[in-house]
Design a protein around this motif. Structure first.
Motif, short mmCIF file in Angstrom:
data_model
loop_
_atom_site.label_atom_id
_atom_site.label_comp_id
_atom_site.label_asym_id
_atom_site.label_seq_id
_atom_site.Cartn_x
_atom_site.Cartn_y
_atom_site.Cartn_z
N LEU A 126 0.96 -1.41 0.04
CA LEU A 126 0.20 0.13 0.16
C LEU A 126 0.96 1.62 0.10
O LEU A 126 0.58 2.01 -1.18
CB LEU A 126 -0.61 0.18 1.86
CG LEU A 126 -1.94 -0.82 1.59
CD1 LEU A 126 -2.79 -1.00 2.86
CD2 LEU A 126 -2.68 -1.24 0.17
N ARG A 127 1.91 1.21 0.62
CA ARG A 127 3.58 2.45 0.60
C ARG A 127 3.38 2.52 -0.57
O ARG A 127 3.75 4.15 -0.95
CB ARG A 127 3.67 1.54 2.03
CG ARG A 127 4.31 2.69 2.01
CD ARG A 127 4.12 3.76 3.52
NE ARG A 127 5.23 4.18 4.96
CZ ARG A 127 5.49 5.27 4.53
NH1 ARG A 127 5.31 6.16 3.26
NH2 ARG A 127 6.45 5.98 5.23
N LEU A 128 3.48 1.50 -1.25
CA LEU A 128 4.50 1.92 -2.36
C LEU A 128 3.60 2.22 -4.05
O LEU A 128 3.88 1.95 -4.40
CB LEU A 128 5.19 0.91 -2.64
CG LEU A 128 6.76 0.60 -1.76
CD1 LEU A 128 7.15 -0.56 -2.38
CD2 LEU A 128 7.91 1.93 -1.95
N LYS B 295 -2.30 7.55 -3.71
CA LYS B 295 -1.39 8.30 -2.87
C LYS B 295 -2.80 8.08 -1.65
O LYS B 295 -1.64 8.00 -0.52
CB LYS B 295 -2.42 10.24 -3.40
CG LYS B 295 -0.91 11.25 -3.78
CD LYS B 295 -0.30 11.41 -2.68
CE LYS B 295 1.12 12.13 -3.87
NZ LYS B 295 1.35 12.20 -4.74
N ASN C 115 -1.32 5.44 0.17
CA ASN C 115 0.49 6.34 0.63
C ASN C 115 -0.11 6.34 2.23
O ASN C 115 0.42 5.90 3.14
CB ASN C 115 0.64 6.60 -0.34
CG ASN C 115 0.65 6.10 -1.61
OD1 ASN C 115 1.24 6.91 -2.27
ND2 ASN C 115 0.83 4.75 -2.31
N TRP C 116 -0.94 7.25 2.33
CA TRP C 116 -1.74 8.14 3.39
C TRP C 116 -1.90 7.22 4.61
O TRP C 116 -1.34 7.41 5.62
CB TRP C 116 -2.28 9.17 3.25
CG TRP C 116 -1.82 9.92 2.60
CD1 TRP C 116 -1.54 10.51 1.46
CD2 TRP C 116 -1.20 11.47 3.35
NE1 TRP C 116 -0.69 12.02 1.96
CE2 TRP C 116 -0.84 12.10 2.94
CE3 TRP C 116 -1.21 10.71 5.30
CZ2 TRP C 116 0.04 12.96 3.29
CZ3 TRP C 116 0.14 12.29 5.61
CH2 TRP C 116 0.51 13.69 4.51
N ALA D 218 -1.60 3.99 4.73
CA ALA D 218 -0.31 2.83 5.54
C ALA D 218 0.60 3.77 5.85
O ALA D 218 1.37 3.06 7.14
CB ALA D 218 0.34 2.55 4.28
N LYS D 219 1.30 5.14 6.11
CA LYS D 219 1.90 5.43 6.06
C LYS D 219 1.24 6.04 7.18
O LYS D 219 1.91 6.50 8.78
CB LYS D 219 1.90 7.65 6.05
CG LYS D 219 3.39 7.95 6.67
CD LYS D 219 4.32 8.78 5.54
CE LYS D 219 4.80 10.31 5.84
NZ LYS D 219 5.63 9.56 7.46
N ARG E 254 9.34 -2.83 2.81
CA ARG E 254 9.21 -1.99 2.10
C ARG E 254 10.53 -0.88 1.51
O ARG E 254 11.19 -1.27 0.06
CB ARG E 254 8.57 0.07 2.32
CG ARG E 254 8.53 1.03 1.66
CD ARG E 254 8.22 2.51 2.77
NE ARG E 254 8.58 2.46 3.72
CZ ARG E 254 9.68 3.17 3.25
NH1 ARG E 254 9.88 4.04 2.80
NH2 ARG E 254 10.33 4.25 4.36
N GLN F 38 12.46 -1.68 -2.60
CA GLN F 38 13.08 -0.46 -2.82
C GLN F 38 14.97 -0.28 -2.90
O GLN F 38 15.88 0.31 -3.95
CB GLN F 38 12.63 0.70 -2.01
CG GLN F 38 11.23 1.27 -1.91
CD GLN F 38 11.34 2.34 -1.01
OE1 GLN F 38 11.31 3.03 -0.39
NE2 GLN F 38 10.09 3.74 -1.93
#
Lengths: 242, 214
Positions: free
Chosen positions: B39-41, B45, B48-49, B51-52, B105, B109
């Motif tokens: 989700l983060r990747l 948007k 991402n939010w 997840a963050k 994550r 990356q």
């Protein structure tokens, strides 16, 4: 009949326009070499042909598929277009054989035994049959690149794209890779090759495209382009590299 | 020595509870971590939010507060009724999940973008690329950090004794007050934790060597 048609292709990264109004066509079985100084947009142009770069404008038709159409299944088109990278990009966690069979097995649904038979055949073709069970980390750069070519061929593509395939190689490795590419050209593969190997472009290319500043400045049959360049920029570039 | 041999069967019972909770929670936590990392990747948007926020919320609060929030806080709403074991498993899982998410994550990356490009150029979809090319390589790199987080989570389970779970620490507590031999009992409890974590490390090293060989 063109297998690749590019019309008014534009590509921007943010505000920087890297490709400005590119028009080109490649016929079936043709070998087109793309040359030009770094930053000229030649790699970006190549990467637009299988949409590894999103296209900002214009039209790119690959084997009858308009890949700028958002509804198109790009994965299907990519199966018909093999690509070879400067940095090889073999999968290091897979053996040479698995690198080659992965696509056919997982994407085309080929039986494992059949895929392996094809892989061994292709390895023979690139002169690396004995490396089937090796891992990429155990190969030299030239060997890696030949495996990468075999991997792309395993999908039985109609077109092969080469993005500076010999630029990351030690000089003594370059010959083996070019030899495989020559063989491929002889067998009638349609090829677009971004390269700094002027010798290869001259000998194997049916046509050479010279790019600079995001434009195709000039294109011609190799002998004409190399011995009788029409544009100042082509002359300047060739005088530096030849 | 009599004290230890009398207490040992009870402590081992507690260990069983500890391991039971740990194994379930760590598997759940890994799955949560994987989903949250993706989700983060994701190229969306809002995902991402979400997840963050989850990762930040967990990292920014103490484990014991999370435990009390789930066990006392959520239960006080009378929407669900979580028993202490379930609440314990959930807390360890969502806690580990947040840390796993960051580990996974970073692992994803760290894989060269050329790998993704090569896979996509062959015709793999984005999810096939993740599954066959990126994650297997990322997992190899993540293994030492995953082991580390698993050890931390195992030790965190000792805090579950405060909501009355009869884990190794809780049994140690009971034995210590029943026998008045706190020194010996807590030493024994410590040794048992140490041995389990040591075995876990050996297992992780074994797996690491196995996959590095290829």
């Amino acid at each position: 009949m063109s297998i690749i048609t590019v019309k008014n292709l534009r590509k921007s990264f943010g505000k920087v326009e890297v490709l400005k109004d590119i028009n080109a066509a490649v016929k079936e079985k043709e070998v087109v070499c793309v040359i030009g100084p770094s930053g000229s947009g030649k790699s970006t142009f190549l990467r637009c042909l299988n949409r590894l770069e999103e296209i900002s404008g214009g039209e790119v038709v690959i084997n009858g598929h308009d890949i700028t159409d958002s509804k198109i299944n790009i994965n299907k088109v990519r199966q018909e277009v093999g690509m070879v990278f400067q940095q090889f990009n073999l999968f290091p966690h897979k053996s040479v054989l698995e690198n080659i069979t992965m696509g056919p097995i997982k994407i085309l649904g080929t039986e494992k035994a059949e895929a392996e038979k094809l892989a061994i055949e292709l390895l023979g073709k690139v002169g690396l049959r004995e490396k089937a069970s090796s891992y990429p980390g155990e190969l030299s750069g030239g060997q890696k690149q030949r495996v990468a070519i075999a991997r792309a061929l395993a999908m039985n593509p109609k077109i092969m794209l080469f993005d500076e395939p010999t630029s990351a190689l030690d000089p003594e490795m370059v010959g083996d890779v070019l030899e495989v590419m020559k063989q491929l050209a002889k067998e009638g593969m349609t090829m677009v090759v971004v390269t700094h190997e002027m010798g290869f472009a001259r000998e194997v290319g049916d046509r050479v495209i010279f790019m600079d500043g995001g434009y195709i400045v000039e294109e011609n049959i190799p002998n004409e382009l190399f011995s009788n360049p029409q544009h100042e920029r082509t002359k300047a570039f060739l005088s530096k590299v030849l | 020595m009599d004290i230890i041999s009398a207490a040992l069967p009870i402590l081992l019972k507690g260990l069983q509870v500890t391991l039971y909770i740990f194994v379930i929670a760590i598997i759940l936590g890994f799955l949560i971590g994987l989903v949250v990392a993706l989700l983060r990747l994701a190229p969306i948007k809002i995902l991402n939010w979400i997840a963050k926020i989850y990762v930040d919320a967990i990292r920014g609060t103490p484990f014991i507060v999370q435990l009390f929030f789930i066990y006392f806080g959520v239960n006080s709403l009378h929407i669900v009724s979580l028993n202490s074991t379930t609440a314990g498993i959930i807390t360890v899982a969502i806690n580990a999940g947040a840390y796993f998410a960051e580990i996974i994550r970073a692992g994803i990356q760290s894989i060269d973008k050329g790998q993704t490009e090569a896979a996509r150029s062959i015709g793999f979809t984005a999810s096939q690329t993740m599954r066959y090319v990126v994650l297997p390589q990322a997992f190899r790199r993540m293994l030492p950090t995953i082991t580390n987080q698993s050890i931390i989570s195992l030790k965190d389970t000792s805090l579950l004794s405060v909501i009355g779970i009869a884990d190794l620490t809780q049994q140690g507590q009971i034995q210590a007050s029943a026998t008045f031999e706190a020194f010996k009992i807590w030493l024994a409890v410590g040794v048992i934790y140490f041995i389990i974590i040591y075995l876990l490390t050996i297992l992780a090293n074994f797996i690491e060597r196995r996959i590095q060989l290829r």
